[in-house]
Write a protein that holds these residues in place. Structure first.
Motif, PDB file in Angstrom:
ATOM      1  N   ALA A  68       6.563   5.053  -9.891  1.00 13.31           N
ATOM      2  CA  ALA A  68       7.454   3.804  -9.705  1.00 13.31           C
ATOM      3  C   ALA A  68       8.457   4.160 -10.665  1.00 13.31           C
ATOM      4  CB  ALA A  68       6.433   2.645 -10.388  1.00 13.31           C
ATOM      5  N   LEU A  69       8.642   4.941 -11.600  1.00 16.66           N
ATOM      6  CA  LEU A  69       9.523   5.087 -12.316  1.00 16.66           C
ATOM      7  C   LEU A  69      10.765   6.114 -11.539  1.00 16.66           C
ATOM      8  CD1 LEU A  69       8.057   6.474 -15.738  1.00 16.66           C
ATOM      9  CD2 LEU A  69       9.881   4.340 -15.407  1.00 16.66           C
ATOM     10  N   ALA A  70      10.133   7.011 -10.670  1.00 15.76           N
ATOM     11  CA  ALA A  70      11.154   7.780  -9.844  1.00 15.76           C
ATOM     12  C   ALA A  70      11.840   6.687  -8.933  1.00 15.76           C
ATOM     13  CB  ALA A  70      10.415   8.805  -9.239  1.00 15.76           C
ATOM     14  N   ALA A  71      11.133   5.669  -8.284  1.00 15.77           N
ATOM     15  CA  ALA A  71      11.689   4.723  -7.390  1.00 15.77           C
ATOM     16  C   ALA A  71      12.667   3.983  -8.186  1.00 15.77           C
ATOM     17  CB  ALA A  71      10.651   3.902  -7.069  1.00 15.77           C
ATOM     18  N   ARG A  72      12.552   3.995  -9.499  1.00  8.38           N
ATOM     19  CA  ARG A  72      13.818   3.132 -10.340  1.00  8.38           C
ATOM     20  C   ARG A  72      14.984   4.060 -10.684  1.00  8.38           C
ATOM     21  NH1 ARG A  72      12.828  -1.443 -13.611  1.00  8.38           N
ATOM     22  NH2 ARG A  72      10.825  -2.410 -13.020  1.00  8.38           N
ATOM     23  N   ASP A  90       1.117  12.079   1.778  1.00  6.39           N
ATOM     24  CA  ASP A  90       2.458  12.247   2.503  1.00  6.39           C
ATOM     25  C   ASP A  90       3.329  11.260   2.261  1.00  6.39           C
ATOM     26  OD1 ASP A  90       4.425  13.563   4.206  1.00  6.39           O
ATOM     27  OD2 ASP A  90       3.107  12.935   5.975  1.00  6.39           O
ATOM     28  N   ASP A  91       4.161  11.300   1.416  1.00  6.47           N
ATOM     29  CA  ASP A  91       4.819  10.107   1.062  1.00  6.47           C
ATOM     30  C   ASP A  91       6.461  10.693   0.192  1.00  6.47           C
ATOM     31  OD1 ASP A  91       6.030   8.253  -1.587  1.00  6.47           O
ATOM     32  OD2 ASP A  91       5.372   7.181   0.129  1.00  6.47           O
ATOM     33  N   PRO A  92       7.507  10.135   0.661  1.00  9.56           N
ATOM     34  CA  PRO A  92       8.680  10.854   0.131  1.00  9.56           C
ATOM     35  C   PRO A  92       8.566  10.891  -1.490  1.00  9.56           C
ATOM     36  CG  PRO A  92       9.235   9.343   1.732  1.00  9.56           C
ATOM     37  CD  PRO A  92       7.779   9.052   1.565  1.00  9.56           C
ATOM     38  N   LEU A  93       8.185   9.826  -2.223  1.00 13.65           N
ATOM     39  CA  LEU A  93       8.233  10.200  -3.530  1.00 13.65           C
ATOM     40  C   LEU A  93       7.241  11.145  -4.227  1.00 13.65           C
ATOM     41  CD1 LEU A  93       8.640   6.376  -5.049  1.00 13.65           C
ATOM     42  CD2 LEU A  93      10.158   8.314  -5.317  1.00 13.65           C
ATOM     43  N   ASP A  94       6.172  10.935  -3.681  1.00 14.70           N
ATOM     44  CA  ASP A  94       5.033  11.967  -4.159  1.00 14.70           C
ATOM     45  C   ASP A  94       5.639  13.545  -3.531  1.00 14.70           C
ATOM     46  OD1 ASP A  94       2.471  10.574  -4.887  1.00 14.70           O
ATOM     47  OD2 ASP A  94       2.901   9.474  -3.242  1.00 14.70           O
ATOM     48  N   ALA A  95       6.166  13.473  -2.489  1.00 12.05           N
ATOM     49  CA  ALA A  95       6.691  14.892  -2.042  1.00 12.05           C
ATOM     50  C   ALA A  95       7.694  15.512  -3.179  1.00 12.05           C
ATOM     51  CB  ALA A  95       7.462  14.793  -0.855  1.00 12.05           C
ATOM     52  N   ALA A 386      -4.860 -10.826  -9.354  1.00 13.16           N
ATOM     53  CA  ALA A 386      -4.436  -9.341  -9.271  1.00 13.16           C
ATOM     54  C   ALA A 386      -2.937  -9.014  -8.719  1.00 13.16           C
ATOM     55  CB  ALA A 386      -5.489  -8.574  -8.594  1.00 13.16           C
ATOM     56  N   ARG A 387      -2.579  -9.952  -7.875  1.00 11.02           N
ATOM     57  CA  ARG A 387      -1.273  -9.821  -7.331  1.00 11.02           C
ATOM     58  C   ARG A 387      -0.153  -9.762  -8.474  1.00 11.02           C
ATOM     59  NH1 ARG A 387      -3.182 -12.853  -2.675  1.00 11.02           N
ATOM     60  NH2 ARG A 387      -2.621 -14.784  -3.502  1.00 11.02           N
ATOM     61  N   ARG A 388      -0.462 -10.351  -9.367  1.00 12.83           N
ATOM     62  CA  ARG A 388       0.690 -10.185 -10.554  1.00 12.83           C
ATOM     63  C   ARG A 388       0.490  -8.879 -11.365  1.00 12.83           C
ATOM     64  NH1 ARG A 388       1.509 -15.917 -13.629  1.00 12.83           N
ATOM     65  NH2 ARG A 388       1.496 -17.298 -11.894  1.00 12.83           N
ATOM     66  N   TRP A 389      -0.164  -8.014 -10.969  1.00  8.16           N
ATOM     67  CA  TRP A 389      -0.758  -6.825 -11.849  1.00  8.16           C
ATOM     68  C   TRP A 389      -0.253  -5.818 -10.928  1.00  8.16           C
ATOM     69  CZ3 TRP A 389      -1.957  -6.373 -16.984  1.00  8.16           C
ATOM     70  CH2 TRP A 389      -2.186  -7.789 -17.701  1.00  8.16           C
ATOM     71  N   THR A 390       0.797  -5.609 -10.480  1.00  7.59           N
ATOM     72  CA  THR A 390       1.252  -4.532  -9.826  1.00  7.59           C
ATOM     73  C   THR A 390       1.800  -3.464 -10.807  1.00  7.59           C
ATOM     74  OG1 THR A 390       3.622  -5.151  -9.449  1.00  7.59           O
ATOM     75  CG2 THR A 390       2.086  -6.020  -7.980  1.00  7.59           C
ATOM     76  N   TRP A 391       2.073  -2.347 -10.305  1.00  3.94           N
ATOM     77  CA  TRP A 391       2.721  -1.171 -10.931  1.00  3.94           C
ATOM     78  C   TRP A 391       4.061  -1.223 -11.541  1.00  3.94           C
ATOM     79  CZ3 TRP A 391      -0.420   1.868 -13.738  1.00  3.94           C
ATOM     80  CH2 TRP A 391      -1.666   2.230 -13.187  1.00  3.94           C
ATOM     81  N   ALA A 392       4.676  -2.314 -10.784  1.00  8.61           N
ATOM     82  CA  ALA A 392       6.144  -2.553 -11.076  1.00  8.61           C
ATOM     83  C   ALA A 392       6.354  -2.994 -12.347  1.00  8.61           C
ATOM     84  CB  ALA A 392       6.763  -3.782 -10.009  1.00  8.61           C
ATOM     85  N   ALA A 393       5.602  -3.948 -12.838  1.00  9.87           N
ATOM     86  CA  ALA A 393       5.824  -4.554 -14.285  1.00  9.87           C
ATOM     87  C   ALA A 393       5.525  -3.622 -15.377  1.00  9.87           C
ATOM     88  CB  ALA A 393       4.885  -5.577 -14.597  1.00  9.87           C
ATOM     89  N   PRO A 394       4.375  -2.525 -15.283  1.00 13.64           N
ATOM     90  CA  PRO A 394       4.241  -1.525 -16.395  1.00 13.64           C
ATOM     91  C   PRO A 394       5.558  -0.772 -16.129  1.00 13.64           C
ATOM     92  CG  PRO A 394       2.535  -1.434 -14.947  1.00 13.64           C
ATOM     93  CD  PRO A 394       3.242  -2.661 -14.537  1.00 13.64           C
ATOM     94  N   ALA A 395       5.865  -0.340 -15.027  1.00 17.17           N
ATOM     95  CA  ALA A 395       6.876   0.753 -14.856  1.00 17.17           C
ATOM     96  C   ALA A 395       8.170   0.236 -15.524  1.00 17.17           C
ATOM     97  CB  ALA A 395       7.269   1.115 -13.570  1.00 17.17           C
TER      98      ALA A 395
END
Length: 498
Positions: A68-72, A90-95, A386-395
């Protein structure tokens, strides 16, 4: 060189010229490698130490936060402190992250983040240090407090419950920051195909954890075999964690042997790949997690995201993310340890665990079986919460703290909002709507994204899409005039300000 002998470097230019004349064409013909291949960077970076592609919760948190931080736009360099259990997805960020993890990390990062167990509080010269620590026993280790005060710039913890423990133990409150865990709504969702299970029973309780005392599996086994029999259309699915190095075969056998007609128990000791776990939740009717101590409780949130109600201990951090109508809460009594220590760690005061009431746990199990419709409604409310608790907020929280520690953090979300607004102004409404919708998925409380998506939907004549967006925005911001006027124009009364 520290010396200043006269004429020491007089011939450097001539030597470099001869080198270029002799080897210039060959050097120019060599393939150019990306700068990151050399393992050092001049730009400020974050080095993140811990496990990443392993089957345990600390590794999951490291993966999701670094992604999530890399995406930012934050340059994060993972440093493996444990061997991998599986290959990166197999994901661009994970790669990108996996590629960096295979290279030498920058020696002088702007910030070093460390998340592993046992925690490592050692600090390099001149660096800013963040350590992430979950803790489940109330009173915290005295040696940890001393090390944090002396060495650590910030301590990140997964819940307010853990934060209060460290502050009570003597860590300055301004240096303890809650960066909660989250869930990936693209993976954990109610419509995931259920995993096939070796049972014909239609009601399936699920436990996801290990054999640790604080997880409470012993309490669950005792309550389950006491409350049900083999004639009941119910089974308990026990998902063990090989990471803990123990198995639950004997505990399950002893629990079944204690009664004449034991109910069915399905034991799953093997590790599951990350993409296999959501199907286990959707194959269950209800999650049961009668923990004695948790720093957060990721299986609870993951089950909720999959639309499953939960039966959980009414203690620790669970009330921070699980609302009253998403499950059943088992009352518990705080039981202090005999001494001020956890294993060999002396603590600041006597640690404690929460002991769930056995009778209340049995009653909760029986109530769940007898009330399937109410249970389904609880599951729907759990998924909504749970939809309010995505990784976007902690990131976002982590990015803000990294910026406070001096790391230049690009505001990728603000840039995305500006870009999507320009697309909408240019008339590229479908493209803008898709982008705004993605931002809302990442952070359902992003008011600018909600309003942008609603405006695009209205311009496209998609009133059925715009209406729930505007209603949600007004629940978050009752004074938002633009949203109220837009909803009024649809012919429906806007929610009254609270």
């Amino acid at each position: 060189h520290g010396g200043a002998t006269p004429g020491r470097f007089a011939h450097v230019a001539q030597n470099l010229a001869r080198l270029h004349a002799k080897w210039g064409p060959q050097l120019a013909a060599l393939p150019r490698l990306p700068a990151e291949e050399f393992g050092t960077r001049t730009a400020p970076v974050v080095v993140w130490e811990g496990a990443f592609w392993r089957h345990h919760s600390l590794a999951l948190v490291n993966r999701e936060l670094t992604r999530a931080l890399a995406a930012r736009g934050v340059e994060v360099w993972p440093v493996r402190r444990e061997p991998d259990d599986f290959a990166p997805p197999d994901d661009p960020l994970d790669a990108v992250l996996a590629r960096r993890a295979a290279l030498p990390a920058p020696a002088w990062p702007a910030v070093r983040v460390r998340h592993l167990f046992p925690p490592d509080f050692s600090r390099g010269p001149g660096e800013r240090l963040v350590v992430i620590v979950p803790w489940e026993f109330g009173a915290v280790p005295a040696a940890w407090v001393r090390a944090i005060v002396e060495q650590v710039d910030e301590l990140w913890v997964p819940s307010e419950s853990v934060r209060q423990s460290f502050v009570a133990g003597g860590v300055p409150p301004e240096r303890v920051v809650t960066v909660p865990n989250g869930v990936d709504p693209a993976r954990f969702r109610p419509d995931v195909p259920p995993r096939p299970l070796p049972t014909t029973k239609t009601f399936r309780f699920l436990f996801v954890g290990g054999g640790l005392h604080r997880k409470g599996i012993d309490l669950l086994l005792t309550a389950f075999v006491a409350e049900f029999t083999g004639r009941d259309d119910v089974c308990l699915v026990v998902k063990d964690h090989p990471f803990y190095g123990t198995r639950l075969d004997q505990a399950i056998a002893e629990a079944r042997a204690a009664v004449a007609d034991p109910p069915e128990i399905v034991y799953l000791p093997e590790a599951l790949a990350p993409d296999e776990l959501p199907g286990l939740y959707t194959a269950a009717t209800c999650l049961v997690h009668p923990f004695r101590g948790e720093g957060f409780g990721l299986p609870i949130l993951e089950a909720m995201a999959c639309g499953r109600p939960v039966i959980v201990t009414d203690a620790g951090p669970v009330r921070e993310f699980c609302p009253d109508d998403a499950g059943l809460f088992v009352p518990a009594a705080r039981v202090p340890f005999a001494e001020a220590r956890v294993d060999r760690l002396e603590t600041v005061g006597r640690p404690w665990l929460a002991e769930p009431h056995p009778g209340a746990l049995r009653r909760a199990l029986r109530w769940a079986v007898r009330h399937p419709e109410e249970l389904r409604r609880m599951g729907a409310r759990a998924a909504e919460a749970a939809r309010r608790w995505t990784w976007a907020a902690p990131a976002g929280r982590a990015a803000a703290r990294l910026a406070a520690l001096g790391l230049p953090v690009p505001d990728a979300r603000a840039s995305a909002l500006a870009r999507l607004t320009r697309l909408a102004e240019e008339g590229r409404l479908l493209e803008a709507l898709a982008g705004f919708a993605q931002l809302v998925t990442e952070d359902p409380d992003d008011r600018a994204a909600l309003l942008g998506a609603a405006h695009c939907a209205l311009a496209l004549g998609r009133d059925e899409v715009a209406r729930p967006l505007l209603e949600r925005l007004l629940r978050l911001d009752p004074a938002n005039t633009a949203a109220r006027q837009a909803l009024d124009a649809l012919g429906a009364p806007a929610p009254a300000p609270s």
